[in-house]
Design an enzyme around this catalytic site. Sequence first.
Site, PDB file in Angstrom:
ATOM      1  CG  ASP A  25      15.211   3.639  -0.752  1.00  0.00           C
ATOM      2  OD1 ASP A  25      14.496   2.777  -0.210  1.00  0.00           O
ATOM      3  OD2 ASP A  25      15.761   4.577  -0.133  1.00  0.00           O
ATOM      4  CD  GLU A  78       7.765   1.558   4.673  1.00  0.00           C
ATOM      5  OE1 GLU A  78       8.739   1.703   3.911  1.00  0.00           O
ATOM      6  OE2 GLU A  78       7.407   2.424   5.498  1.00  0.00           O
ATOM      7  N   GLY A 103      15.994   3.571   7.802  1.00  0.00           N
ATOM      8  CA  GLY A 103      16.348   4.597   8.784  1.00  0.00           C
ATOM      9  C   GLY A 103      17.451   4.157   9.735  1.00  0.00           C
ATOM     10  CG  ASN A 114      16.911   0.735   3.252  1.00  0.00           C
ATOM     11  OD1 ASN A 114      17.344  -0.396   3.056  1.00  0.00           O
ATOM     12  ND2 ASN A 114      15.938   1.257   2.540  1.00  0.00           N
ATOM     13  CB  VAL A 115      22.783   3.425   5.729  1.00  0.00           C
ATOM     14  CG1 VAL A 115      23.661   4.576   6.203  1.00  0.00           C
ATOM     15  CG2 VAL A 115      22.696   2.336   6.798  1.00  0.00           C
ATOM     16  CB  THR A 124      20.599  10.512   7.448  1.00  0.00           C
ATOM     17  OG1 THR A 124      19.244  10.523   6.971  1.00  0.00           O
ATOM     18  CG2 THR A 124      20.886  11.828   8.131  1.00  0.00           C
ATOM     19  CG  HIS A 160      13.089   7.398   6.569  1.00  0.00           C
ATOM     20  ND1 HIS A 160      11.784   6.993   6.541  1.00  0.00           N
ATOM     21  CD2 HIS A 160      13.768   6.564   5.745  1.00  0.00           C
ATOM     22  CE1 HIS A 160      11.673   5.950   5.711  1.00  0.00           C
ATOM     23  NE2 HIS A 160      12.864   5.663   5.225  1.00  0.00           N
ATOM     24  N   GLY A 161      16.146   9.560   9.113  1.00  0.00           N
ATOM     25  CA  GLY A 161      16.856  10.741   9.604  1.00  0.00           C
ATOM     26  C   GLY A 161      17.290  10.551  11.053  1.00  0.00           C
TER      27      GLY A 161
HETATM   28  P1  13P Z   1      18.275   7.138   6.955  1.00  0.00           P
HETATM   29  O1  13P Z   1      18.437   8.345   6.096  1.00  0.00           O
HETATM   30  O2  13P Z   1      17.658   7.450   8.280  1.00  0.00           O
HETATM   31  O3  13P Z   1      19.524   6.370   7.033  1.00  0.00           O
HETATM   32  O4  13P Z   1      17.221   6.205   6.181  1.00  0.00           O
HETATM   33  C1  13P Z   1      17.576   5.694   4.935  1.00  0.00           C
HETATM   34  C2  13P Z   1      16.480   4.928   4.322  1.00  0.00           C
HETATM   35  O5  13P Z   1      15.634   4.361   4.974  1.00  0.00           O
HETATM   36  C3  13P Z   1      16.466   4.846   2.865  1.00  0.00           C
HETATM   37  O6  13P Z   1      15.370   4.126   2.403  1.00  0.00           O
HETATM   38  O1  G3H Z   2      14.487   6.992   2.765  1.00  0.00           O
HETATM   39  C1  G3H Z   2      14.701   7.745   1.879  1.00  0.00           C
HETATM   40  C2  G3H Z   2      15.736   8.734   1.705  1.00  0.00           C
HETATM   41  O2  G3H Z   2      16.574   8.923   2.788  1.00  0.00           O
HETATM   42  C3  G3H Z   2      15.102  10.013   1.209  1.00  0.00           C
HETATM   43  O3  G3H Z   2      15.856  10.350   0.166  1.00  0.00           O
HETATM   44  O4  G3H Z   2      15.728  12.738  -0.479  1.00  0.00           O
HETATM   45  O5  G3H Z   2      16.410  10.964  -2.080  1.00  0.00           O
HETATM   46  O6  G3H Z   2      14.019  11.132  -1.399  1.00  0.00           O
HETATM   47  P1  G3H Z   2      15.428  11.375  -1.012  1.00  0.00           P
HETATM   48 ZN    ZN Z   3      13.634   4.409   3.704  1.00  0.00          ZN
END
Ligand code: 13P
Ligand code: G3H
Ligand code: ZN
Length: 287
Positions: free
Chosen positions: A83, A135, A211, A232-233, A235, A182-183
């Site tokens: 990722d 991306e 995110g 993508n998940v 957080t 993200h987050g």
């Molecule tokens: P979140 O942490 O917001 O779920 O995003 C995850 C992500 O995009 C990993 O690539």
């Molecule tokens: O989208 C990416 C991740 O949520 C960030 O993760 O702290 O492992 O780089 P990382």
């Molecule tokens: Zn991401």
Amino acid sequence: MITSVKEILNKAKEGGYAVGAFNTTNLETTRAIIDAAKELKSPVIIQMTEKTLEYAGGRAIFNLVKNIAEFYAPEIPIGIHLDHGKSLEIVDRCINIGFPSVMYDGSRKIYSDNALITKNVVELCHEKDVCVQGELGSVPYIGEGEMGEIDWDKYMTIPEQAAQFVKETGIDALAVAIGNAHGFFKERAVPDYDRLEAIHKLVDIPLVLHGASDWENDKVQEVISRGICCFNVDTATRLAFVNSLANSFRDQHNLSFDIRKLLGDAQHEVKNTVMKKIGYFGSGGKI
Ligand code: 13P
Ligand code: G3H
Ligand code: ZN
């Protein structure tokens, strides 16, 4: 069963559902994702970032995921993916480790640099049958933006440019920016559904939404119907893990010193979170 990410994504695209790409950093999160997928008979993607490869050791975490997938869930299609790889070097390292799928994230570069490096990554990867996610536009991270406000126009994927990017680079999947972040707590109030629809009309490869931790079912369904076939998940599962540990430590009288109890409880909470997400995404039973 380790399965090509391209195959998992294309099947979801054709079937009108989405799969989850869940980040792992350790044994417990990996077991939780695989147990959830197994229980719901769902294909799943397990992914790691560069920071995780540094933390756990690239070969250690890759082989941990692979061994658990092969031994405990031979009937479940499981993709393994890098990722947010940010350089050709990390992609090359992952190919050598055995990753069957990578993301090259050049989204913060100017278009021409992103397109050129992504194209080079694709050439390197396709020679080895490794699939590539690119991306275009950029998915912001929590904490970005002046005074906490995000100027969304700076981040959004431009549909015509996306079509050009896919054609120029030969990528297998595209991460889009349509107001996702993200987050927690930083999304655009309403995602730009029209923009996603326009991208979907012009781009014929699987579309990925990063995110997705705080995306509830209604928004998830809206974007699946407009072409998203992977979420993508990260957080949400991290939070489930940490909250479980925090709760265990809060009760000092009954605090266990058996690490397996503490981490086992955390694993259970992560599994519940993954199951809830898989329920939204509609991938249960699609093996
Ligand atoms: P979140 O942490 O917001 O779920 O995003 C995850 C992500 O995009 C990993 O690539
Ligand atoms: O989208 C990416 C991740 O949520 C960030 O993760 O702290 O492992 O780089 P990382
Ligand atoms: Zn991401």
